[in-house]
Design a protein around this motif. Structure first.
Motif, mmCIF file in Angstrom:
data_model
loop_
_atom_site.group_PDB
_atom_site.id
_atom_site.type_symbol
_atom_site.label_atom_id
_atom_site.label_comp_id
_atom_site.label_asym_id
_atom_site.label_seq_id
_atom_site.Cartn_x
_atom_site.Cartn_y
_atom_site.Cartn_z
ATOM 1 N N THR A 470 8.716 -9.286 1.433
ATOM 2 C CA THR A 470 7.345 -9.737 1.687
ATOM 3 C C THR A 470 7.338 -11.041 2.478
ATOM 4 O OG1 THR A 470 6.692 -8.764 -0.405
ATOM 5 C CG2 THR A 470 5.131 -10.320 0.578
ATOM 6 N N VAL A 495 7.076 -4.216 10.579
ATOM 7 C CA VAL A 495 5.942 -4.209 9.653
ATOM 8 C C VAL A 495 5.779 -2.831 9.019
ATOM 9 C CG1 VAL A 495 3.437 -4.511 9.461
ATOM 10 C CG2 VAL A 495 4.762 -5.958 11.024
ATOM 11 N N ALA A 498 0.313 -4.352 5.646
ATOM 12 C CA ALA A 498 -0.164 -5.744 5.552
ATOM 13 C C ALA A 498 -1.477 -5.780 4.799
ATOM 14 C CB ALA A 498 -0.340 -6.322 6.953
ATOM 15 N N THR A 529 -2.863 -3.227 11.946
ATOM 16 C CA THR A 529 -1.482 -3.401 12.407
ATOM 17 C C THR A 529 -1.249 -2.535 13.641
ATOM 18 O OG1 THR A 529 -0.763 -1.680 10.887
ATOM 19 C CG2 THR A 529 -0.518 -3.921 10.125
ATOM 20 N N VAL A 534 0.149 -7.874 13.596
ATOM 21 C CA VAL A 534 -0.945 -7.762 12.626
ATOM 22 C C VAL A 534 -2.099 -8.559 13.215
ATOM 23 C CG1 VAL A 534 -1.692 -8.267 10.275
ATOM 24 C CG2 VAL A 534 0.701 -7.666 10.714
ATOM 25 N N GLU A 547 -0.296 -11.064 3.802
ATOM 26 C CA GLU A 547 1.001 -10.649 3.259
ATOM 27 C C GLU A 547 1.473 -9.409 3.995
ATOM 28 O OE1 GLU A 547 1.868 -12.311 -1.115
ATOM 29 O OE2 GLU A 547 0.512 -10.616 -1.055
ATOM 30 N N VAL A 548 2.665 -9.503 4.548
ATOM 31 C CA VAL A 548 3.221 -8.394 5.314
ATOM 32 C C VAL A 548 4.431 -7.854 4.560
ATOM 33 C CG1 VAL A 548 4.257 -7.714 7.512
ATOM 34 C CG2 VAL A 548 2.481 -9.481 7.470
#
Ligand code: AHR
Length: 551
Positions: A470, A495, A498, A529, A534, A547-548
């Motif tokens: 994360t 990614v 997210a 995304t 993002v 938060e990805v």
């Protein structure tokens, strides 16, 4: 500013160019954030997310301590609602009993049977805020109902480590040793350990963090730096350790007074060298108080109002808060001239905005004030600064936890609410113990008129960290007039998904009250995304967390 002027006006354009040519940024975004997933800055000490509680106004009595016989729900006399909220945000460390109060406090007054504890005049009795009070209650005449045992109980109930501030101005070095002995000597080993056991605490408290004086240039003794340095030597030499790696924190400068730091460190490191590996931290206090727009340095006249302010005051306060970065860098550089290996780290054990009196929820709450969105942004930008400087800052405690200055909570009798600052700490908890990552943000400065003169303020700042898979980005959009379309690129990570959350309001003065406790709270932030990008719109005057999850 037109969007095509974006890069020309970017405050960090130089840094951003290093990466941006490799990327296909959307033409329409207002800000670019590049997170370098493989460029760690250092581990963000969870202790950066600490709190400060002093015997002042309504912090301890009314805020933390309601007493075991109170009708207000409590655990061992400590307000249950406060405990519950502190557990929600993760509370790594709490500083106590001051502040200035610490250098007038005799720890021996606060142990043993509560009924036998002496009543003393509180340090803050002299403050003009106290002079207003008709009824001189526990804020003025300290009942000592809350002492070392109760504080340790408070820490245990929240999961926090204790950080005690020792009295260097009016107690002896021997009495300091004895406080350490009371806290840390093994069960039954010493008379003080027996006293601790008789109070129901046979096992040692294992207190590692000890502040040695507080603001020793002022309320803590009015010392010259050389004088304080020799007291510091005396107090910290041959303190009983009881197998703990004690961590001593020295009282740092008034504001960014470099002279104090140079002269203290010179006294310690040049000539008769002080070799004590327990000297771990150098305390820095930073209050944002001067909203006079450069007109005065007067401590009373320079202050602004917590609730009544315009957009210029908004930027003024955030600018004052932003000075913390300069302070950290300047102090670090000065310390490094003597402590070349940088063993001693920075401890920002008091920070936050400080307004003139008038917005406190009860008159007895000396230095109590309301907390608006403006303060939430000031807190968030400060925490982001600590994260970005994770290699330098080992600890920070927000001043103060409840009913005082930059509070997370307001409480009076049976009423209790969270302020916008609580939500900031909840959002930022993800950074605790994470690996800080390098993040480059490029966006134009905000331009506005300050008393008829053109003025600017940075357009977006934040910090990033990684824990497992994360990546967390937190950021502040200080713009009172516009949201920002932000594009985030992750270099060195793919990614997977997210999510985001924002703390925002359409009123920059928004705050929570006992009657309307949820006026300010977090809401979901919509994100999209595209490959390793993002994108999101960061609301006007907001704090944001993205938060990805990496693949
Ligand atoms: O936080 C209030 C006071 O501000 C503290 O007691 C002191 O250390 C500082 O000046």
């Amino acid at each position: 500013m037109q969007r095509r002027d974006f890069l020309r006006g970017s405050v960090m354009a130089g840094a951003a160019f290093a990466f941006s040519h490799r990327r296909l940024w959307a033409q329409s975004s207002d800000a670019h954030v590049e997170i370098l997933v493989n460029e760690p800055v250092g581990v963000i000490s969870p202790n950066i997310y600490g709190h400060f509680t002093e015997h002042i106004g309504g912090v301890i009595y009314d805020g933390v301590w309601v007493g075991p016989d109170s009708k207000i729900p409590n655990k061992y006399g400590i307000r249950s609602a406060l405990l519950d909220r502190l557990k929600e945000i993760g509370t790594p460390i709490i500083r106590w009993p001051g502040g200035c109060f610490a250098d007038s406090y005799d720890w021996k007054d606060g142990i043993g049977l509560a009924a036998n504890r002496p009543k003393r005049t509180n340090f803050w009795e002299v403050d003009p805020d106290a002079a207003r009070l008709h009824h001189k209650g526990s804020q003025i005449f300290e009942p000592n109902s809350f002492g070392t045992d109760e504080f340790i109980q408070f820490c245990r109930l929240t999961g926090a480590e204790p950080y005690l501030a020792a009295n260097l101005r009016s107690l002896s070095a021997l009495e300091f040793d004895h406080w350490v002995e009371y806290c840390n000597s093994p069960a039954g080993s010493t008379t003080l350990a027996e006293m601790r056991g008789a109070a129901g605490f046979p096992d040692p408290f294992r207190v590692r963090y000890w502040g040695v004086g507080n603001e020793s240039w002022g309320c803590g003794g009015n010392f010259a730096p050389e004088e304080y340095a020799s007291e510091f030597r005396r107090f910290t030499t041959w303190v009983p350790s009881f197998d703990l790696d004690l961590q001593f924190i020295g009282a740092g400068p008034n504001g960014n007074d470099i002279d104090w730091t140079h002269r203290f460190f010179e006294q310690l490191y040049v000539g008769h060298r002080y070799n004590n590996s327990s000297f771990a931290g150098w305390s820095v206090h930073h209050y944002s108080w001067n909203l006079s727009r450069g007109k005065t340095q007067d401590w009373i006249k320079g202050k602004g109002d917590a609730l009544t302010f315009d957009s210029v005051d908004w930027y003024e306060l955030l600018r004052e808060s932003s000075r913390i970065e300069q302070i950290l860098n300047d102090q670090w550089a000065a310390m490094g001239q003597y402590d070349t290996a940088h063993r001693v780290k920075l401890v920002v054990d008091e920070y936050g905005p400080w307004y003139r009196q008038g917005s406190e929820v009860d008159l007895t709450h000396i230095f109590g004030q309301q907390i608006t969105m403006r303060d939430a942004l000031a807190t968030a930008l400060t925490l982001d600064t600590f994260n970005r400087n994770a290699d330098k800052v080992m600890m920070a405690t927000c001043a103060q936890l409840v009913n005082n200055l930059n509070a997370l909570f307001l409480a009076h009798e049976d009423r209790f609410i969270s302020t916008p600052n609580f939500h900031v700490f909840a959002m930022y908890a993800a950074h605790q113990g994470a690996q800080a990552l390098r993040a480059e943000i490029s966006t134009p400065d905000i331009r506005y008129s300050r008393d008829g003169e053109p003025a600017r303020f940075w357009g977006l700042k934040g910090s990033a960290s990684r824990k497992g898979n994360t990546v967390t980005l937190t950021a502040v959009n200080p713009d009172v007039a516009r949201p920002k379309d932000v594009e985030i690129a992750l270099h060195g990570g793919k990614v997977k998904s997210a999510s985001g959350v924002a703390l925002a309001s359409n009123d920059i003065h928004a705050h929570n009250t006992f009657d309307q406790p949820d006026t300010v709270r977090t809401a979901k932030l919509d994100l999209s995304t595209r490959g390793d990008f993002v994108t999101a719109t960061f609301p006007t005057a907001s704090v944001v967390k993205v938060e990805v999850i990496l693949q």
